[in-house]
Structure formats: C-alpha cells, structure tokens
Write a protein that holds these residues in place. Structure first.
Motif, PDB file in Angstrom:
ATOM      1  N   PRO A 244       8.930  -9.197  -0.350  1.00 19.06           N
ATOM      2  CA  PRO A 244       7.942  -9.080   0.725  1.00 19.06           C
ATOM      3  C   PRO A 244       7.451  -7.647   0.944  1.00 19.06           C
ATOM      4  N   ARG A 245       6.186  -7.558   1.321  1.00 21.15           N
ATOM      5  CA  ARG A 245       5.636  -6.274   1.755  1.00 21.15           C
ATOM      6  C   ARG A 245       6.135  -5.957   3.161  1.00 21.15           C
ATOM      7  N   ARG A 246       6.208  -4.693   3.488  1.00 21.48           N
ATOM      8  CA  ARG A 246       6.566  -4.305   4.857  1.00 21.48           C
ATOM      9  C   ARG A 246       5.438  -4.605   5.834  1.00 21.48           C
ATOM     10  N   HIS A 247       4.201  -4.337   5.404  1.00 17.42           N
ATOM     11  CA  HIS A 247       3.069  -4.485   6.321  1.00 17.42           C
ATOM     12  C   HIS A 247       1.936  -5.243   5.625  1.00 17.42           C
ATOM     13  N   PRO A 248       2.072  -6.547   5.448  1.00 15.92           N
ATOM     14  CA  PRO A 248       1.012  -7.313   4.784  1.00 15.92           C
ATOM     15  C   PRO A 248      -0.271  -7.312   5.603  1.00 15.92           C
ATOM     16  N   ASP A 253      -1.275 -11.588   1.135  1.00  9.15           N
ATOM     17  CA  ASP A 253      -0.857 -10.233   0.789  1.00  9.15           C
ATOM     18  C   ASP A 253       0.594  -9.999   1.213  1.00  9.15           C
ATOM     19  N   ARG A 254       1.352 -11.079   1.356  1.00  6.84           N
ATOM     20  CA  ARG A 254       2.699 -10.942   1.911  1.00  6.84           C
ATOM     21  C   ARG A 254       3.743 -10.517   0.890  1.00  6.84           C
ATOM     22  N   PHE A 265       8.594   1.301  -6.259  1.00  2.77           N
ATOM     23  CA  PHE A 265       7.699   1.223  -5.117  1.00  2.77           C
ATOM     24  C   PHE A 265       7.967   2.385  -4.169  1.00  2.77           C
ATOM     25  N   ASP A 266       6.941   2.766  -3.430  1.00  4.84           N
ATOM     26  CA  ASP A 266       7.140   3.615  -2.270  1.00  4.84           C
ATOM     27  C   ASP A 266       7.922   2.793  -1.254  1.00  4.84           C
ATOM     28  N   ALA A 267       8.945   3.403  -0.647  1.00  7.98           N
ATOM     29  CA  ALA A 267       9.788   2.667   0.298  1.00  7.98           C
ATOM     30  C   ALA A 267       8.995   2.115   1.464  1.00  7.98           C
ATOM     31  N   ARG A 268       7.811   2.659   1.738  1.00  9.06           N
ATOM     32  CA  ARG A 268       6.980   2.147   2.823  1.00  9.06           C
ATOM     33  C   ARG A 268       6.242   0.872   2.431  1.00  9.06           C
ATOM     34  N   GLU A 269       6.213   0.539   1.139  1.00  7.08           N
ATOM     35  CA  GLU A 269       5.466  -0.615   0.664  1.00  7.08           C
ATOM     36  C   GLU A 269       6.203  -1.933   0.856  1.00  7.08           C
ATOM     37  N   VAL A 270       7.508  -1.935   0.547  1.00  4.55           N
ATOM     38  CA  VAL A 270       8.239  -3.200   0.428  1.00  4.55           C
ATOM     39  C   VAL A 270       9.467  -3.220   1.313  1.00  4.55           C
ATOM     40  N   ALA A 271       9.938  -4.420   1.573  1.00  2.00           N
ATOM     41  CA  ALA A 271      11.173  -4.617   2.350  1.00  2.00           C
ATOM     42  C   ALA A 271      12.177  -5.308   1.441  1.00  2.00           C
ATOM     43  N   PRO A 272      12.987  -4.541   0.691  1.00  8.39           N
ATOM     44  CA  PRO A 272      13.887  -5.152  -0.303  1.00  8.39           C
ATOM     45  C   PRO A 272      14.960  -6.018   0.355  1.00  8.39           C
TER      46      PRO A 272
END
Length: 272
Positions: A244-248, A253-254, A265-272
C-alpha cells in the motif's frame, strides 16, 4: 533494458551455514546493474523451477584483463526447496537469469557531502556491496548498521570493513555488538547531531523496514527502503507483490508494485 540469459555458474561459496555466494557469468547484466536492482533466477529443466525467484544483485566482478564487469554475484540464504536446489550448483552449471529488473537506489550528488547510514537486517545485507562499489571513493562516507540473529550470520561484515565502510553491529543473542535490534543503533544515531546531510538506506525484513521508516519520518531524515516481497513475474504483470501507498490519491492509486515501481522506495511513498 533487461536481458533474459542462460548463464554459467562461475563459482559457489558457502559463507556461513545456509548462506551462499553464487557467481554467474552474465556480462550484459553485470554491465547494466545498479545497486538495489534484482534478477529472477531459475534452473532449466526442473519442473519446480517453472516460476523463477527474485534475488538482489550483490556485486559485480570483472576479470583482471577486462575493463567491464562480466560476473554478477548473488548472496542468498536457503529458505526452501528452490534455494536449496541453487545451493547444490557447481561451476559449469547453467541457470536462467532475467535482469536487471526494478528500480534501485538513487545516489546523492557526489559534490554534496552526506552522512550515509546503511541499515541491513539479516540477508538484507545483499543489496549493499554493489552500492559501496558504485559509491567508489565516497564509500567511507557511509556507515553500515548491520543486524543479524547471531555473530555467525554477519556474513559480509569483513568485506565492508576492507572497503573502508565502518560497521556497527547488533545481534539478537548478543554474540556480537549491541544485544538487540539494529533499529536501536539507528535510533541512537538519529538522536545525535550531524554536521552534514543524512541519508538512510535500508533493506531487511518488513518489521525492520517499518521501524526504520517510522524513525526516519519522525526525525525528518530522507530514507530509501528496499522491500523484500515474493514475486512471480518480476516485471509488474502478475500483481503478486503489491504494497500500500502511504498517501493514495484515489481508489486506483492505493497500491504500488514492488517489482517494477520498486523494490527501492522513498519511505514516504509506501507503508511496508
């Protein structure tokens, strides 16, 4: 551009029990590889190898008389039947190799000084030797924070030290370095002041990456994370490796595909 090759095994070494270094003659891939990218490996003619498996490109190697690298090295841990089959291969065996694939690390401007913190958990160490190779003379600006279950699994520690990269280690059982998690080492570093810009690059198990991302976001420190996900195709078709993205921005765009939009990924992009 990815290449789909039948490559010859040049060497295979057991670095520690269940941990191996596999060298493959794949000059096209070696010349194009960037740190954080990966290859899909299989053994031709074996039914259980119909689906290839992803492995980070750990290093590239050239022979003394060659100007360009000709060999890629894969560092892996035996987890199941497929990786166990890989561990039985000897020089001269053939493997199918597709790569390089994915998006790797993006390096800072060499003209701007950075304090690079490389955070590795377990077999996540495999992405960093090629990064150090590509840093070249700037490698001493990096510090490796390396965590493993026990001292015997700190498999590449000596290699980094020989290449001028200081190592700070943590083990779950306390047999080397800090007794505990590698994220404790990162938290301690981030609490200290820095005279230059900081950049964190991390690879390891998902809980570790989640903790690294949270620490860096709280400290407002740029962070790149290399995700470890199961992949079937390696190039974005099967959708088996989405996170999942952090901020879809909308319903469609989720999620992102780790294999093609990552694995870094940039850590701001995704929620691992």
């Amino acid at each position: 551009m990815p290449w789909d090759l039948l490559a010859t095994v040049a060497d295979q070494q057991e670095l520690a029990p269940g941990h191996f270094l596999l060298a493959l003659e794949a000059p096209e891939i070696a010349a194009a590889a960037h740190a954080g990218e990966f290859v899909m490996l299989g053994i031709p003619g074996i039914d259980r190898m119909l689906i290839r498996r992803p492995f980070s490109i750990a290093r590239v190697r050239s022979e003394p008389d060659d100007a360009a690298p000709r060999t890629i090295e894969i560092v892996y841990k035996v987890f199941g039947a497929r990786s166990e089959a890989f561990s039985t291969l000897r020089p001269g065996a053939r493997m199918t190799v597709l790569g390089p694939l994915g998006r790797g690390f993006w390096l800072p401007d060499p003209a701007a000084r950075h304090e690079l913190l490389l955070v590795a958990g377990g077999i996540g160490i495999a992405v960093f030797p090629l990064l150090v190779q590509q840093l070249g003379p700037h490698a001493p600006e990096a510090t490796l924070l390396y965590g493993a279950r026990t001292a015997g699994e700190l498999i590449l520690r000596d290699w980094f030290e020989r290449h001028g990269v200081p190592c700070d280690v943590a083990t779950d059982d306390g047999t080397a370095g800090h007794h505990g998690l590698v994220t404790a080492l990162l938290a301690r570093r981030l609490e200290q002041g820095a005279s230059t810009r900081r950049l964190v690059m991390a690879c390891g198990p998902t809980p570790m990456l989640r903790a690294v991302a949270d620490l860096c976001l709280q400290a407002d420190v740029p962070c790149q994370i290399a995700l470890e996900e199961t992949m079937a195709c390696g190039f974005g078709v099967c959708l088996g490796c989405v996170v999942p993205r952090r901020h879809p921005e909308g319903e469609f765009d989720r999620f992102v595909r780790v294999c093609s939009e990552g694995p870094v990924f940039d850590a701001r992009e995704v929620a691992p």
